[in-house]
Design a protein around this motif. Structure first.
Motif, mmCIF file in Angstrom:
data_model
loop_
_atom_site.group_PDB
_atom_site.id
_atom_site.type_symbol
_atom_site.label_atom_id
_atom_site.label_comp_id
_atom_site.label_asym_id
_atom_site.label_seq_id
_atom_site.Cartn_x
_atom_site.Cartn_y
_atom_site.Cartn_z
ATOM 1 N N LEU A 92 38.428 7.645 70.268
ATOM 2 C CA LEU A 92 38.934 8.954 69.868
ATOM 3 C C LEU A 92 39.715 8.843 68.559
ATOM 4 N N ALA A 93 40.538 7.809 68.438
ATOM 5 C CA ALA A 93 41.293 7.603 67.190
ATOM 6 C C ALA A 93 40.351 7.334 66.021
ATOM 7 N N ALA A 94 39.284 6.577 66.260
ATOM 8 C CA ALA A 94 38.313 6.302 65.189
ATOM 9 C C ALA A 94 37.614 7.577 64.749
ATOM 10 N N LEU A 95 37.269 8.421 65.702
ATOM 11 C CA LEU A 95 36.614 9.686 65.370
ATOM 12 C C LEU A 95 37.521 10.559 64.509
ATOM 13 N N LEU A 96 38.752 10.726 64.936
ATOM 14 C CA LEU A 96 39.685 11.565 64.183
ATOM 15 C C LEU A 96 40.036 10.942 62.833
ATOM 16 N N ALA A 97 40.200 9.634 62.799
ATOM 17 C CA ALA A 97 40.546 8.963 61.537
ATOM 18 C C ALA A 97 39.420 9.042 60.525
ATOM 19 N N SER A 98 38.176 8.995 60.980
ATOM 20 C CA SER A 98 37.080 9.096 60.028
ATOM 21 C C SER A 98 37.028 10.478 59.386
ATOM 22 N N CYS A 99 37.479 11.489 60.110
ATOM 23 C CA CYS A 99 37.558 12.832 59.512
ATOM 24 C C CYS A 99 38.676 12.889 58.469
ATOM 25 N N VAL A 100 39.808 12.297 58.782
ATOM 26 C CA VAL A 100 40.939 12.276 57.849
ATOM 27 C C VAL A 100 40.639 11.375 56.650
ATOM 28 N N ALA A 101 39.924 10.291 56.895
ATOM 29 C CA ALA A 101 39.657 9.320 55.836
ATOM 30 C C ALA A 101 38.881 9.921 54.675
ATOM 31 N N SER A 102 38.016 10.879 54.954
ATOM 32 C CA SER A 102 37.269 11.490 53.863
ATOM 33 C C SER A 102 38.200 12.239 52.906
ATOM 34 N N TYR A 103 39.221 12.890 53.443
ATOM 35 C CA TYR A 103 40.182 13.585 52.587
ATOM 36 C C TYR A 103 41.061 12.594 51.835
ATOM 37 N N VAL A 104 41.459 11.506 52.501
ATOM 38 C CA VAL A 104 42.256 10.481 51.841
ATOM 39 C C VAL A 104 41.449 9.837 50.714
ATOM 40 N N THR A 105 40.179 9.575 50.966
ATOM 41 C CA THR A 105 39.316 8.981 49.945
ATOM 42 C C THR A 105 39.176 9.921 48.757
ATOM 43 N N LYS A 106 39.012 11.193 49.031
ATOM 44 C CA LYS A 106 38.867 12.165 47.950
ATOM 45 C C LYS A 106 40.153 12.273 47.135
ATOM 46 N N ALA A 107 41.300 12.249 47.809
ATOM 47 C CA ALA A 107 42.573 12.431 47.123
ATOM 48 C C ALA A 107 43.046 11.169 46.403
ATOM 49 N N TRP A 108 42.920 10.000 47.044
ATOM 50 C CA TRP A 108 43.515 8.786 46.491
ATOM 51 C C TRP A 108 42.518 7.688 46.152
ATOM 52 N N ARG A 110 38.760 5.216 47.023
ATOM 53 C CA ARG A 110 38.208 4.307 48.038
ATOM 54 C C ARG A 110 39.103 3.104 48.294
ATOM 55 N N LYS A 111 39.721 2.588 47.247
ATOM 56 C CA LYS A 111 40.553 1.389 47.403
ATOM 57 C C LYS A 111 41.716 1.640 48.354
ATOM 58 N N ILE A 112 42.398 2.756 48.182
ATOM 59 C CA ILE A 112 43.529 3.100 49.055
ATOM 60 C C ILE A 112 43.032 3.328 50.480
ATOM 61 N N SER A 113 41.888 3.976 50.629
ATOM 62 C CA SER A 113 41.344 4.232 51.963
ATOM 63 C C SER A 113 41.006 2.931 52.679
ATOM 64 N N MET A 114 40.359 2.013 51.980
ATOM 65 C CA MET A 114 40.013 0.736 52.608
ATOM 66 C C MET A 114 41.259 -0.085 52.910
ATOM 67 N N LEU A 115 42.238 -0.046 52.023
ATOM 68 C CA LEU A 115 43.491 -0.759 52.250
ATOM 69 C C LEU A 115 44.235 -0.176 53.447
ATOM 70 N N THR A 116 44.269 1.155 53.551
ATOM 71 C CA THR A 116 44.913 1.816 54.693
ATOM 72 C C THR A 116 44.238 1.418 56.002
ATOM 73 N N GLY A 117 42.914 1.451 56.006
ATOM 74 C CA GLY A 117 42.185 1.058 57.211
ATOM 75 C C GLY A 117 42.426 -0.394 57.586
ATOM 76 N N GLY A 118 42.406 -1.277 56.604
ATOM 77 C CA GLY A 118 42.618 -2.701 56.872
ATOM 78 C C GLY A 118 44.005 -3.011 57.385
ATOM 79 N N ILE A 119 45.016 -2.423 56.762
ATOM 80 C CA ILE A 119 46.399 -2.659 57.204
ATOM 81 C C ILE A 119 46.618 -2.093 58.600
#
Length: 188
Positions: A92-108, A110-119
């Motif tokens: 459930l968290a992965a599903l919701l995070a993948s929806c949020v991640a698209s907005y984070v990727t658009k705003a900040w 790919r590098k920040i999105s991948m770093l956020t996911g990894g951390i």
């Protein structure tokens, strides 16, 4: 009858990029985003059936497991909402995070999105490794799910950007094969 064909023109411009070592390493690291999802599916399925894990975190389920005789019904044997929450919280968290991640990727980016996911994934893994109670396991699984959601959303996109146009159609099957291979290897 419908027909089709390939039109070739000698005056088309070729893509100037090359498959360098840096691009290849970047793509291999990004492909690991698909591996973590399949890896978790195999690990969580194995761990939830281990006797020491059930004794430590889910004693009620362990007692029910000892009482249940062999049955043809393999589903809902133990009826434990806590064990279900442990298992499904990541997805459930992965599903919701993948929806949020698209907005984070658009705003900040790919590098920040991948770093956020990894951390987030690393923090969740550390929390699960140090867990002494069920709530720590569930919070850790939620953090793992957020990391996986970010990785699955942005790593696929990142691969499409990095690969040359001639081999871009190979990237999606590579990610899916990594996920499937990890699932089947851990389930065997």
């Amino acid at each position: 009858m419908a027909g089709g064909g390939v039109v070739s023109s000698s005056n088309t411009k070729a893509y100037p990029g090359e498959l360098t070592r840096k691009v290849l390493i970047t793509c291999l690291v990004a492909a690991c985003g698909g591996l973590i999802f399949g890896y978790d599916i195999g690990i969580s399925g194995g761990v939830t059936s281990m006797t020491p894990f059930l004794k430590e975190f889910f004693p009620d389920v362990y007692k029910k497991q000892l009482e249940v005789k062999d049955s043809s019904n393999q589903y809902c044997k133990f009826n434990s909402a806590t064990l279900t929450m442990f298992t499904s919280s990541l997805y459930l968290a992965a599903l919701l995070a993948s929806c949020v991640a698209s907005y984070v990727t658009k705003a900040w980016g790919r590098k920040i999105s991948m770093l956020t996911g990894g951390i987030t994934f690393c923090v969740g893994a550390l929390l699960n490794g140090a867990a002494v109670s069920v709530w720590m396991l569930i919070v850790g699984r939620i953090l793992l799910g957020i990391g996986i959601g970010f990785a699955n959303q942005v790593c696929s996109y990142f691969l499409f950007v990095c690969w040359q146009y001639r081999v871009v159609s190979l990237t999606t099957p590579v990610i899916q094969i990594c996920r499937l291979k990890k699932k089947t290897t851990l389930l065997i």
